[in-house]
Design an enzyme around this catalytic site. Structure first.
Site, PDB file in Angstrom:
ATOM      1  N   GLU A 126      33.611  45.413  31.316  1.00  0.00           N
ATOM      2  CA  GLU A 126      32.274  45.991  31.350  1.00  0.00           C
ATOM      3  C   GLU A 126      32.213  47.359  32.023  1.00  0.00           C
ATOM      4  O   GLU A 126      31.321  48.147  31.753  1.00  0.00           O
ATOM      5  CB  GLU A 126      31.312  45.028  32.068  1.00  0.00           C
ATOM      6  CG  GLU A 126      31.234  43.647  31.446  1.00  0.00           C
ATOM      7  CD  GLU A 126      30.506  43.640  30.131  1.00  0.00           C
ATOM      8  OE1 GLU A 126      30.890  44.404  29.229  1.00  0.00           O
ATOM      9  OE2 GLU A 126      29.557  42.858  29.996  1.00  0.00           O
ATOM     10  N   HIS A 172      36.781  38.377  37.102  1.00  0.00           N
ATOM     11  CA  HIS A 172      36.822  37.669  35.826  1.00  0.00           C
ATOM     12  C   HIS A 172      37.277  36.244  36.059  1.00  0.00           C
ATOM     13  O   HIS A 172      38.087  35.998  36.952  1.00  0.00           O
ATOM     14  CB  HIS A 172      37.781  38.364  34.841  1.00  0.00           C
ATOM     15  CG  HIS A 172      37.537  37.971  33.425  1.00  0.00           C
ATOM     16  ND1 HIS A 172      38.136  36.868  32.852  1.00  0.00           N
ATOM     17  CD2 HIS A 172      36.734  38.511  32.479  1.00  0.00           C
ATOM     18  CE1 HIS A 172      37.700  36.757  31.605  1.00  0.00           C
ATOM     19  NE2 HIS A 172      36.848  37.733  31.350  1.00  0.00           N
TER      20      HIS A 172
HETATM   21  N1  ACO Z   1      31.856  41.429  43.343  1.00  0.00           N
HETATM   22  C1  ACO Z   1      31.957  40.833  44.545  1.00  0.00           C
HETATM   23  N2  ACO Z   1      32.460  39.600  44.727  1.00  0.00           N
HETATM   24  C2  ACO Z   1      32.900  38.955  43.627  1.00  0.00           C
HETATM   25  C3  ACO Z   1      32.842  39.514  42.353  1.00  0.00           C
HETATM   26  C4  ACO Z   1      32.299  40.817  42.229  1.00  0.00           C
HETATM   27  N3  ACO Z   1      32.204  41.418  41.053  1.00  0.00           N
HETATM   28  N4  ACO Z   1      33.342  38.636  41.468  1.00  0.00           N
HETATM   29  C5  ACO Z   1      33.690  37.547  42.151  1.00  0.00           C
HETATM   30  N5  ACO Z   1      33.435  37.741  43.453  1.00  0.00           N
HETATM   31  C6  ACO Z   1      33.690  36.825  44.548  1.00  0.00           C
HETATM   32  C7  ACO Z   1      32.651  35.704  44.610  1.00  0.00           C
HETATM   33  O1  ACO Z   1      31.545  36.075  45.419  1.00  0.00           O
HETATM   34  C8  ACO Z   1      33.442  34.576  45.205  1.00  0.00           C
HETATM   35  O2  ACO Z   1      33.543  34.757  46.584  1.00  0.00           O
HETATM   36  P1  ACO Z   1      33.445  33.478  47.582  1.00  0.00           P
HETATM   37  O3  ACO Z   1      34.572  32.579  47.172  1.00  0.00           O
HETATM   38  O4  ACO Z   1      33.603  34.089  48.921  1.00  0.00           O
HETATM   39  O5  ACO Z   1      32.105  32.876  47.318  1.00  0.00           O
HETATM   40  C9  ACO Z   1      34.842  34.792  44.630  1.00  0.00           C
HETATM   41  O6  ACO Z   1      34.938  36.165  44.292  1.00  0.00           O
HETATM   42  C10 ACO Z   1      35.095  33.969  43.372  1.00  0.00           C
HETATM   43  O7  ACO Z   1      34.001  34.143  42.514  1.00  0.00           O
HETATM   44  P2  ACO Z   1      33.586  33.110  41.385  1.00  0.00           P
HETATM   45  O8  ACO Z   1      32.101  33.127  41.278  1.00  0.00           O
HETATM   46  O9  ACO Z   1      34.268  31.800  41.567  1.00  0.00           O
HETATM   47  O10 ACO Z   1      34.218  33.749  40.139  1.00  0.00           O
HETATM   48  P3  ACO Z   1      33.867  33.343  38.673  1.00  0.00           P
HETATM   49  O11 ACO Z   1      35.132  33.124  37.973  1.00  0.00           O
HETATM   50  O12 ACO Z   1      32.882  32.252  38.587  1.00  0.00           O
HETATM   51  O13 ACO Z   1      33.088  34.661  38.177  1.00  0.00           O
HETATM   52  C11 ACO Z   1      32.432  36.624  37.161  1.00  0.00           C
HETATM   53  C12 ACO Z   1      33.522  35.547  37.256  1.00  0.00           C
HETATM   54  C13 ACO Z   1      31.099  35.949  36.841  1.00  0.00           C
HETATM   55  C14 ACO Z   1      32.767  37.588  36.058  1.00  0.00           C
HETATM   56  C15 ACO Z   1      32.345  37.371  38.535  1.00  0.00           C
HETATM   57  O14 ACO Z   1      33.574  37.999  38.820  1.00  0.00           O
HETATM   58  C16 ACO Z   1      31.197  38.381  38.584  1.00  0.00           C
HETATM   59  O15 ACO Z   1      30.074  37.976  38.879  1.00  0.00           O
HETATM   60  N6  ACO Z   1      31.466  39.684  38.269  1.00  0.00           N
HETATM   61  C17 ACO Z   1      30.419  40.682  38.281  1.00  0.00           C
HETATM   62  C18 ACO Z   1      29.641  40.657  36.979  1.00  0.00           C
HETATM   63  C19 ACO Z   1      30.478  41.167  35.829  1.00  0.00           C
HETATM   64  O16 ACO Z   1      31.178  42.182  35.919  1.00  0.00           O
HETATM   65  N7  ACO Z   1      30.349  40.444  34.684  1.00  0.00           N
HETATM   66  C20 ACO Z   1      31.091  40.777  33.461  1.00  0.00           C
HETATM   67  C21 ACO Z   1      32.277  39.865  33.292  1.00  0.00           C
HETATM   68  S1  ACO Z   1      33.247  40.264  31.867  1.00  0.00           S
HETATM   69  C22 ACO Z   1      32.431  39.516  30.564  1.00  0.00           C
HETATM   70  O17 ACO Z   1      31.874  38.471  30.694  1.00  0.00           O
HETATM   71  C23 ACO Z   1      32.424  40.172  29.253  1.00  0.00           C
END
Ligand code: ACO
Length: 359
Positions: A301, A246
């Protein structure tokens, strides 16, 4: 400049506060615990819109007006508007919503609050080759949405579990879809346009499109013993694990536990819950190993998927159910933006070639 606008404050709001380090969500002065499981969709909408929408009926009259709005929307939009069969449920929800005339008034807001329940049910049935069912305006919104989807009267436990879900996801600070809705509202385009912006942002898998893929993941894993290998392989392919991570929360998303309680109250199949918990624990362990510097916890989610599955919604329609709850937040933010905000118009830094450099 902050990538993804992280840490940028873009609004002052009386609507909700997300405390990412404590794992707390406050909505109009109430903690999530005080609301989820104790509040109906109607009461939540009234709370969120209080003072922001002159002319909105109050008390019992609000529920009656919402029921009548469901019937009007069904007759005016679902019955006459045939959509191409290729549209998914969320695309159908977006297309039908676009047929609601724009406005900034209470009448438009009532239609937009009522519409997603009607459209979600019709879209879910359409996907299964079934005709839409007309609303029963005398029922509360959650009970009617379940009835219109399944064709059977909802039990009180089911209606209250759906209310818990819709209340839990009604608002959450300046998330991507709410920000999109506020940007559009700030141009004075109208509430329908603002809600359409919200739906469009919500459908992406990084926001509200994640719970359908959570079910696919649980089904593909099959047995808890397969979880680690399956999850490792997904990460090796460069995929993200849906239902984890998140932007704001650095601890567990409080909404995950609110929904888990609702699932238990509903009496969901214990085997399915145990399977999901085993996959959750395996995912958390692997994410800790692979991303030691980045706390990645369960988000809303993951248990949304389990709750909506237990309520009989098909995974393809999960994002539409999310939109039904979040429309409350989009409308409240849009009205707040209209009342006090200026046009939202940030700046960009040009990093392309200057005229003398371009050929
Ligand atoms: N699985 C694996 N790796 C992840 C995940 C995940 N679910 N979430 C973040 N990471 C990793 C990224 O790959 C990144 O790694 P890196 O630095 O080596 O490249 C690091 O963690 C940071 O990720 P960001 O993209 O900076 O995190 P951001 O804050 O932009 O993303 C998000 C948040 C989009 C929710 C992300 O965690 C994600 O894609 N989750 C999976 C999809 C999901 O569950 N979405 C629902 C969110 S809740 C809602 O919106 C209602």
């Amino acid at each position: 400049m902050s990538d993804g606008l992280e840490d940028v404050v873009a609004a002052h709001t009386i609507l909700s506060e997300v405390d990412g380090s404590a794992g707390r969500l406050v909505i109009r002065g109430h903690s999530l615990d005080e609301l989820a499981g104790h509040t109906s969709f109607e009461a939540m909408a009234a709370l969120m819109l209080d003072g922001l929408l002159p002319g909105l009926p109050a008390g019992r009259e609000f529920g009656m007006a919402l029921g009548q709005a469901r019937s009007q929307i069904f007759d005016a939009v679902v019955v006459p508007a045939a959509l191409p069969e290729s549209l998914s449920p969320i695309e159908a929800l977006r297309a039908w919503t676009a047929l609601i005339p724009d406005g900034e008034d209470a009448g438009t807001a009532l239609k937009l609050l009522a519409a997603p329940a009607v459209f979600t049910a019709a879209a879910a049935r359409r996907d299964r080759g079934l005709p839409p069912l007309a609303p029963d305006p005398t029922l509360p919104q959650a009970a009617d949405m379940l009835r219109m989807t399944s064709g059977r009267a909802a039990g009180p436990g089911q209606a209250s579990a759906l209310d818990s879900y819709l209340v839990t996801v009604a608002d959450h600070g300046l998330n991507a879809s709410t920000f999109a809705a506020r940007v559009v509202a700030s141009t004075r385009a109208g509430l329908t346009s603002a809600v359409l912006a919200g739906i469009s942002a919500l459908r992406g898998p990084l926001h509200g499109g994640a719970p359908g893929p959570v079910i696919e993941m649980l089904d593909a894993i099959g047995e808890p013993a397969n979880a680690r290998a399956w999850l490792e392989a997904a990460l090796d392919r460069g995929e993200r694990l849906m239902g984890f991570g998140h932007r704001i929360y650095r601890v567990r998303d409080p909404r995950a536990d609110a929904l888990k309680s609702a699932i238990r109250r509903l009496g969901q199949d214990a085997g399915r819950i145990a399977h999901a918990e085993a996959v959750e624990q395996a995912a958390l362990a692997i994410l800790r190993e692979r991303k030691p510097g980045r706390p990645l916890e369960t988000n809303v989610e993951f248990y949304t998927a389990l709750l909506l599955e237990a309520l009989g919604f098909p995974p393809e329609a999960f994002t539409c159910v999310f939109a039904t709850g979040r429309t409350i937040g989009w409308l409240a933010h849009a009205r707040e933006q209209i009342a006090g905000g200026r046009l939202i118009r940030p700046q960009s830094v040009y990093v392309g070639p200057r005229p003398q450099q371009a050929a």
